[in-house]
Write a protein that holds these residues in place. Structure first.
Motif, PDB file in Angstrom:
ATOM      1  N   GLY A  25      35.570  64.848  18.754  1.00 45.70           N
ATOM      2  CA  GLY A  25      35.908  63.445  19.152  1.00 45.70           C
ATOM      3  C   GLY A  25      37.371  63.259  19.153  1.00 45.70           C
ATOM      4  N   PRO A  26      37.869  62.226  19.311  1.00 41.66           N
ATOM      5  CA  PRO A  26      39.287  61.625  19.279  1.00 41.66           C
ATOM      6  C   PRO A  26      39.907  61.641  18.031  1.00 41.66           C
ATOM      7  N   ASP A  27      39.111  61.600  17.025  1.00 44.70           N
ATOM      8  CA  ASP A  27      39.447  61.232  15.689  1.00 44.70           C
ATOM      9  C   ASP A  27      39.192  62.506  14.928  1.00 44.70           C
ATOM     10  N   PRO A  28      39.675  62.774  13.668  1.00 47.78           N
ATOM     11  CA  PRO A  28      39.143  63.944  12.960  1.00 47.78           C
ATOM     12  C   PRO A  28      37.912  63.638  12.379  1.00 47.78           C
ATOM     13  N   ASP A  29      37.059  64.434  12.173  1.00 44.56           N
ATOM     14  CA  ASP A  29      35.540  64.263  11.720  1.00 44.56           C
ATOM     15  C   ASP A  29      34.735  63.400  12.555  1.00 44.56           C
ATOM     16  N   SER A  30      35.115  63.137  14.060  1.00 45.51           N
ATOM     17  CA  SER A  30      34.383  62.441  14.826  1.00 45.51           C
ATOM     18  C   SER A  30      33.747  63.675  15.903  1.00 45.51           C
ATOM     19  N   PHE A  31      32.708  63.188  16.383  1.00 50.70           N
ATOM     20  CA  PHE A  31      32.058  64.396  17.113  1.00 50.70           C
ATOM     21  C   PHE A  31      31.002  63.785  18.133  1.00 50.70           C
ATOM     22  N   THR A  32      30.996  64.267  19.467  1.00 47.12           N
ATOM     23  CA  THR A  32      29.970  63.933  20.492  1.00 47.12           C
ATOM     24  C   THR A  32      28.868  64.985  20.674  1.00 47.12           C
ATOM     25  N   ILE A  33      27.802  64.583  20.524  1.00 46.29           N
ATOM     26  CA  ILE A  33      26.577  65.491  20.508  1.00 46.29           C
ATOM     27  C   ILE A  33      26.145  65.362  22.202  1.00 46.29           C
ATOM     28  N   VAL A  34      26.060  66.411  22.744  1.00 43.62           N
ATOM     29  CA  VAL A  34      25.821  66.202  24.415  1.00 43.62           C
ATOM     30  C   VAL A  34      24.692  66.987  24.411  1.00 43.62           C
ATOM     31  N   ILE A  35      23.737  66.260  25.033  1.00 45.11           N
ATOM     32  CA  ILE A  35      22.389  66.917  25.113  1.00 45.11           C
ATOM     33  C   ILE A  35      21.806  67.038  26.613  1.00 45.11           C
ATOM     34  N   GLU A  36      21.328  68.115  26.981  1.00 38.03           N
ATOM     35  CA  GLU A  36      21.067  68.143  28.445  1.00 38.03           C
ATOM     36  C   GLU A  36      19.592  67.421  28.649  1.00 38.03           C
ATOM     37  N   PRO A  37      19.698  66.837  29.778  1.00 35.95           N
ATOM     38  CA  PRO A  37      18.628  65.666  30.120  1.00 35.95           C
ATOM     39  C   PRO A  37      17.339  66.558  30.377  1.00 35.95           C
ATOM     40  N   GLY A  38      16.212  65.771  29.778  1.00 35.97           N
ATOM     41  CA  GLY A  38      15.068  66.504  29.775  1.00 35.97           C
ATOM     42  C   GLY A  38      14.638  66.881  28.484  1.00 35.97           C
ATOM     43  N   HIS A  39      15.608  67.346  27.740  1.00 36.24           N
ATOM     44  CA  HIS A  39      15.309  67.791  26.320  1.00 36.24           C
ATOM     45  C   HIS A  39      15.146  66.679  25.156  1.00 36.24           C
ATOM     46  N   ALA A  40      15.609  65.395  25.625  1.00 33.50           N
ATOM     47  CA  ALA A  40      15.428  64.455  24.749  1.00 33.50           C
ATOM     48  C   ALA A  40      15.091  63.075  25.208  1.00 33.50           C
ATOM     49  N   THR A  41      14.458  62.259  24.903  1.00 39.06           N
ATOM     50  CA  THR A  41      14.148  60.867  25.449  1.00 39.06           C
ATOM     51  C   THR A  41      15.256  59.905  25.277  1.00 39.06           C
ATOM     52  N   VAL A  42      15.180  58.977  26.226  1.00 37.36           N
ATOM     53  CA  VAL A  42      16.334  57.950  26.198  1.00 37.36           C
ATOM     54  C   VAL A  42      16.004  57.227  24.988  1.00 37.36           C
ATOM     55  N   GLU A  43      14.782  57.011  24.595  1.00 34.15           N
ATOM     56  CA  GLU A  43      14.384  56.312  23.404  1.00 34.15           C
ATOM     57  C   GLU A  43      15.123  56.917  21.967  1.00 34.15           C
ATOM     58  N   LEU A  44      15.018  58.475  22.074  1.00 35.91           N
ATOM     59  CA  LEU A  44      15.483  59.048  20.964  1.00 35.91           C
ATOM     60  C   LEU A  44      17.025  58.547  20.908  1.00 35.91           C
TER      61      LEU A  44
END
Length: 144
Positions: A25-44
Motif C-alpha cells: 500500500g501507500p504507507d509502510p505496513d499497508s497492503f491491498t489484498i486483490v481477489i479474482e472475481p468469482g473466488h469470494a463473495t461480495v458479502e465476504l
C-alpha cells in the motif's frame, strides 16, 4: 498495526493461475489484498472491509532483532479456513481465531473458494515469516 484493504481484481490484473495477491500500500505496513472475481463473495469482502480492515489484521510489526524473533506473541502462521455454515453465529461470514503463534480467519463455506483459501494462507504466512509480527495487543509487552 497494518492497514489491510480488500478488493476484487481488475481484468488481467492477476497473472497465470493466481486468484489473490497482496500488494504493498501507500504507507509502510499497508497492503491491498486483490481477489479474482468469482473466488469470494461480495458479502465476504464487505465483512472484511473494502475500506481499512483493522479488525481483520490484528498484528503489529516489530523491529527485526534477535530479541524480537523470540517474542512470545510472535505470529508465525496466518491463514484462512473454510467452515460449515452452522459453525459461525448467524449473520457472520467470517471470524478470527487466534492460538499460540497462529492466526486464522474462519470463513463460512460458499463465501470463498478453496483455491482462494489456500492462496491467502500462503500469502499471509509468507508475510508473517518475512518480518517480526506480533499480536497487536502484545506490542508493548516486551520480549519476555
Amino acid at each position: 498495526m497494518p492497514d489491510l484493504r480488500y478488493r476484487f481484481a481488475d481484468p488481467g490484473e492477476l497473472t497465470g493461475e493466481r486468484v489473490a495477491d497482496m500488494l504493498p500500500g501507500p504507507d509502510p505496513d499497508s497492503f491491498t489484498i486483490v481477489i479474482e472475481p468469482g473466488h469470494a463473495t461480495v458479502e465476504l469482502l464487505d465483512q472484511l472491509g473494502g475500506a481499512p480492515a483493522r479488525d481483520a489484521c490484528p498484528w503489529a510489526r516489530l523491529p527485526d532483532t534477535p530479541e524480537t524473533h523470540l517474542h512470545p506473541d510472535r505470529v508465525l502462521h496466518a491463514g484462512w479456513q473454510l467452515t460449515q455454515p452452522e459453525a459461525l453465529p448467524e449473520g457472520m461470514i467470517c471470524m478470527s481465531l487466534e492460538r499460540s503463534q497462529r492466526y486464522d480467519l474462519v470463513i463460512r463455506e460458499g463465501h470463498a473458494s478453496p483455491q482462494l483459501v489456500a492462496e491467502m494462507t500462503w500469502l499471509l504466512t509468507r508475510t508473517m515469516r518475512n518480518g517480526v509480527w506480533v499480536r497487536s495487543d502484545a506490542e508493548g509487552r516486551g520480549d519476555n
